[in-house]
Design a protein around this motif. Structure first.
Motif, PDB file in Angstrom:
ATOM      1  N   LEU A  15       0.833  -1.211   0.000  1.00  0.00           N
ATOM      2  CA  LEU A  15       0.000   0.000   0.000  1.00  0.00           C
ATOM      3  C   LEU A  15       0.863   1.254   0.000  1.00  0.00           C
ATOM      4  O   LEU A  15       0.542   2.236  -0.668  1.00  0.00           O
ATOM      5  CB  LEU A  15      -0.946  -0.003   1.204  1.00  0.00           C
ATOM      6  CG  LEU A  15      -2.037  -1.079   1.195  1.00  0.00           C
ATOM      7  CD1 LEU A  15      -2.879  -0.986   2.460  1.00  0.00           C
ATOM      8  CD2 LEU A  15      -2.916  -0.958  -0.036  1.00  0.00           C
ATOM      9  N   VAL A  16       1.966   1.219   0.740  1.00  0.00           N
ATOM     10  CA  VAL A  16       2.881   2.371   0.735  1.00  0.00           C
ATOM     11  C   VAL A  16       3.476   2.542  -0.660  1.00  0.00           C
ATOM     12  O   VAL A  16       3.593   3.661  -1.153  1.00  0.00           O
ATOM     13  CB  VAL A  16       3.996   2.212   1.794  1.00  0.00           C
ATOM     14  CG1 VAL A  16       4.993   3.354   1.704  1.00  0.00           C
ATOM     15  CG2 VAL A  16       3.397   2.160   3.190  1.00  0.00           C
ATOM     16  N   ASP A  17       3.838   1.429  -1.299  1.00  0.00           N
ATOM     17  CA  ASP A  17       4.337   1.502  -2.680  1.00  0.00           C
ATOM     18  C   ASP A  17       3.291   2.127  -3.593  1.00  0.00           C
ATOM     19  O   ASP A  17       3.617   2.923  -4.486  1.00  0.00           O
ATOM     20  CB  ASP A  17       4.726   0.112  -3.201  1.00  0.00           C
ATOM     21  CG  ASP A  17       5.957  -0.451  -2.509  1.00  0.00           C
ATOM     22  OD1 ASP A  17       6.714   0.338  -1.894  1.00  0.00           O
ATOM     23  OD2 ASP A  17       6.155  -1.683  -2.572  1.00  0.00           O
ATOM     24  N   GLY A  18       2.031   1.764  -3.383  1.00  0.00           N
ATOM     25  CA  GLY A  18       0.945   2.355  -4.161  1.00  0.00           C
ATOM     26  C   GLY A  18       0.816   3.846  -3.915  1.00  0.00           C
ATOM     27  O   GLY A  18       0.551   4.621  -4.837  1.00  0.00           O
ATOM     28  N   LEU A  19       0.994   4.267  -2.665  1.00  0.00           N
ATOM     29  CA  LEU A  19       0.981   5.703  -2.355  1.00  0.00           C
ATOM     30  C   LEU A  19       2.078   6.431  -3.122  1.00  0.00           C
ATOM     31  O   LEU A  19       1.874   7.532  -3.633  1.00  0.00           O
ATOM     32  CB  LEU A  19       1.217   5.937  -0.861  1.00  0.00           C
ATOM     33  CG  LEU A  19       0.079   5.817   0.116  1.00  0.00           C
ATOM     34  CD1 LEU A  19       0.581   6.096   1.526  1.00  0.00           C
ATOM     35  CD2 LEU A  19      -1.048   6.751  -0.219  1.00  0.00           C
ATOM     36  N   ALA A  20       3.244   5.804  -3.178  1.00  0.00           N
ATOM     37  CA  ALA A  20       4.402   6.433  -3.815  1.00  0.00           C
ATOM     38  C   ALA A  20       4.171   6.693  -5.300  1.00  0.00           C
ATOM     39  O   ALA A  20       4.752   7.619  -5.863  1.00  0.00           O
ATOM     40  CB  ALA A  20       5.646   5.572  -3.623  1.00  0.00           C
ATOM     41  N   VAL A  21       3.320   5.877  -5.923  1.00  0.00           N
ATOM     42  CA  VAL A  21       3.055   6.060  -7.366  1.00  0.00           C
ATOM     43  C   VAL A  21       1.671   6.657  -7.603  1.00  0.00           C
ATOM     44  O   VAL A  21       1.128   6.575  -8.702  1.00  0.00           O
ATOM     45  CB  VAL A  21       3.226   4.733  -8.151  1.00  0.00           C
ATOM     46  CG1 VAL A  21       4.664   4.276  -8.101  1.00  0.00           C
ATOM     47  CG2 VAL A  21       2.272   3.662  -7.649  1.00  0.00           C
ATOM     48  N   ALA A  26      -4.871   2.321  -3.743  1.00  0.00           N
ATOM     49  CA  ALA A  26      -3.943   2.033  -2.652  1.00  0.00           C
ATOM     50  C   ALA A  26      -4.062   3.096  -1.561  1.00  0.00           C
ATOM     51  O   ALA A  26      -4.041   2.779  -0.375  1.00  0.00           O
ATOM     52  CB  ALA A  26      -2.512   1.952  -3.167  1.00  0.00           C
ATOM     53  N   ALA A  27      -4.190   4.347  -1.966  1.00  0.00           N
ATOM     54  CA  ALA A  27      -4.322   5.437  -0.996  1.00  0.00           C
ATOM     55  C   ALA A  27      -5.588   5.265  -0.160  1.00  0.00           C
ATOM     56  O   ALA A  27      -5.558   5.409   1.076  1.00  0.00           O
ATOM     57  CB  ALA A  27      -4.339   6.785  -1.708  1.00  0.00           C
ATOM     58  N   VAL A  77       5.200  -0.624   8.651  1.00  0.00           N
ATOM     59  CA  VAL A  77       4.424   0.514   8.146  1.00  0.00           C
ATOM     60  C   VAL A  77       3.701   1.193   9.307  1.00  0.00           C
ATOM     61  O   VAL A  77       3.675   2.423   9.398  1.00  0.00           O
ATOM     62  CB  VAL A  77       3.429   0.064   7.050  1.00  0.00           C
ATOM     63  CG1 VAL A  77       2.504   1.212   6.658  1.00  0.00           C
ATOM     64  CG2 VAL A  77       4.178  -0.448   5.826  1.00  0.00           C
ATOM     65  N   LEU A  78       3.130   0.391  10.214  1.00  0.00           N
ATOM     66  CA  LEU A  78       2.413   0.974  11.344  1.00  0.00           C
ATOM     67  C   LEU A  78       3.349   1.805  12.218  1.00  0.00           C
ATOM     68  O   LEU A  78       3.008   2.925  12.602  1.00  0.00           O
ATOM     69  CB  LEU A  78       1.737  -0.121  12.174  1.00  0.00           C
ATOM     70  CG  LEU A  78       0.933   0.381  13.373  1.00  0.00           C
ATOM     71  CD1 LEU A  78      -0.198   1.298  12.930  1.00  0.00           C
ATOM     72  CD2 LEU A  78       0.391  -0.789  14.174  1.00  0.00           C
ATOM     73  N   THR A  79       4.522   1.301  12.517  1.00  0.00           N
ATOM     74  CA  THR A  79       5.486   2.050  13.333  1.00  0.00           C
ATOM     75  C   THR A  79       5.879   3.349  12.638  1.00  0.00           C
ATOM     76  O   THR A  79       5.929   4.415  13.255  1.00  0.00           O
ATOM     77  CB  THR A  79       6.730   1.193  13.617  1.00  0.00           C
ATOM     78  OG1 THR A  79       6.317   0.023  14.317  1.00  0.00           O
ATOM     79  CG2 THR A  79       7.752   1.943  14.447  1.00  0.00           C
ATOM     80  N   TRP A  80       6.164   3.254  11.339  1.00  0.00           N
ATOM     81  CA  TRP A  80       6.524   4.435  10.545  1.00  0.00           C
ATOM     82  C   TRP A  80       5.408   5.470  10.580  1.00  0.00           C
ATOM     83  O   TRP A  80       5.635   6.649  10.836  1.00  0.00           O
ATOM     84  CB  TRP A  80       6.813   3.967   9.113  1.00  0.00           C
ATOM     85  CG  TRP A  80       7.036   5.036   8.098  1.00  0.00           C
ATOM     86  CD1 TRP A  80       8.114   5.858   7.980  1.00  0.00           C
ATOM     87  CD2 TRP A  80       6.167   5.383   7.010  1.00  0.00           C
ATOM     88  NE1 TRP A  80       7.969   6.687   6.889  1.00  0.00           N
ATOM     89  CE2 TRP A  80       6.776   6.413   6.278  1.00  0.00           C
ATOM     90  CE3 TRP A  80       4.930   4.901   6.586  1.00  0.00           C
ATOM     91  CZ2 TRP A  80       6.198   6.982   5.155  1.00  0.00           C
ATOM     92  CZ3 TRP A  80       4.355   5.464   5.459  1.00  0.00           C
ATOM     93  CH2 TRP A  80       4.985   6.499   4.760  1.00  0.00           C
ATOM     94  N   LEU A  81       4.178   5.019  10.376  1.00  0.00           N
ATOM     95  CA  LEU A  81       3.035   5.933  10.336  1.00  0.00           C
ATOM     96  C   LEU A  81       2.753   6.523  11.717  1.00  0.00           C
ATOM     97  O   LEU A  81       2.430   7.706  11.833  1.00  0.00           O
ATOM     98  CB  LEU A  81       1.805   5.200   9.792  1.00  0.00           C
ATOM     99  CG  LEU A  81       0.612   6.065   9.428  1.00  0.00           C
ATOM    100  CD1 LEU A  81       0.993   7.090   8.354  1.00  0.00           C
ATOM    101  CD2 LEU A  81      -0.525   5.196   8.923  1.00  0.00           C
ATOM    102  N   LEU A  82       2.904   5.724  12.767  1.00  0.00           N
ATOM    103  CA  LEU A  82       2.663   6.246  14.112  1.00  0.00           C
ATOM    104  C   LEU A  82       3.763   7.214  14.545  1.00  0.00           C
ATOM    105  O   LEU A  82       3.507   8.129  15.326  1.00  0.00           O
ATOM    106  CB  LEU A  82       2.505   5.104  15.115  1.00  0.00           C
ATOM    107  CG  LEU A  82       1.232   4.272  14.945  1.00  0.00           C
ATOM    108  CD1 LEU A  82       1.172   3.169  15.990  1.00  0.00           C
ATOM    109  CD2 LEU A  82      -0.024   5.125  14.988  1.00  0.00           C
ATOM    110  N   THR A  83       4.957   7.047  14.019  1.00  0.00           N
ATOM    111  CA  THR A  83       6.019   8.021  14.280  1.00  0.00           C
ATOM    112  C   THR A  83       5.662   9.358  13.624  1.00  0.00           C
ATOM    113  O   THR A  83       5.822  10.426  14.243  1.00  0.00           O
ATOM    114  CB  THR A  83       7.378   7.511  13.744  1.00  0.00           C
ATOM    115  OG1 THR A  83       7.684   6.283  14.403  1.00  0.00           O
ATOM    116  CG2 THR A  83       8.485   8.524  13.986  1.00  0.00           C
TER     117      THR A  83
END
Length: 191
Positions: A15-21, A26-27, A77-83
């Protein structure tokens, strides 16, 4: 008609890869999957539902902008997003705050964060938050208090020193050493 689109079943990193493009599906799936966790953390830090809604929206914009730089090896991804959420919420609280947080509110925050996790709370907050609390309980209490005040409470090192009645240098050392020990524990758990 498909009830559950493929994107809803995709891995978090996909999903993060989808956000990147700029993939709109995905978003949408990304926001659906993580909106509860993001909003929950934002509310717990800001203690204001309206502000937490604004923070949550900002978090997803920041995640979209930073999606191309996400590295699955560094954090989930969850840790990254919560940061991202924690940083955005602290920024919002600091922007609204004209005076330092009251001592009573800080003590309540410390008490809630430093006590051993209640099984019901663990279920509600999720595994990662329980692990973070466990890591804090494994380091010396004065370092854990400094980390909580700085990271969760959003205080500067100077404010931590004033709250704890210690010199600025000691506050910085406690925060730095505490964070280092928590980070080491995380790396040991992964490795």
């Amino acid at each position: 008609m498909q009830l559950f689109p493929r994107t809803d079943r995709a891995a978090d990193a996909a999903l993060v890869d989808g956000l990147a493009v700029d993939d709109p599906n995905a978003a949408e799936a990304f926001v659906r999957r993580f909106q509860g966790a993001v909003f929950g953390l934002a509310v717990s830090i800001t203690r204001d539902r309206a502000l937490a809604e604004d923070v949550s929206q900002e978090v997803f914009v920041r995640a979209w902008r930073a999606a191309a730089s996400y590295d699955v090896r560094r954090a989930s991804v969850l840790t990254w997003l919560l940061t991202i959420t924690r940083n955005a919420a602290i920024d919002a609280v600091r922007a609204r705050r004209s005076a330092p947080t009251e001592a009573d509110a800080l003590e309540q925050l410390l008490d809630a964060t430093m006590r051993p996790p209640d099984p019901e709370e663990v279920a509600l907050r999720g595994l990662e938050s329980a692990q973070a609390t466990e890591r804090l309980l494994q380091i010396p209490a004065e370092q854990a208090r400094a980390v909580v005040l700085a990271v969760v409470g959003g205080l500067t090192a100077k404010e931590v020193g004033e709250h704890e009645g210690i010199p600025l240098g000691t506050a910085k050392t406690r925060i730095r050493t505490g964070l280092k020990r928590v980070r080491q524990a995380m790396e040991e758990e992964r490795g």
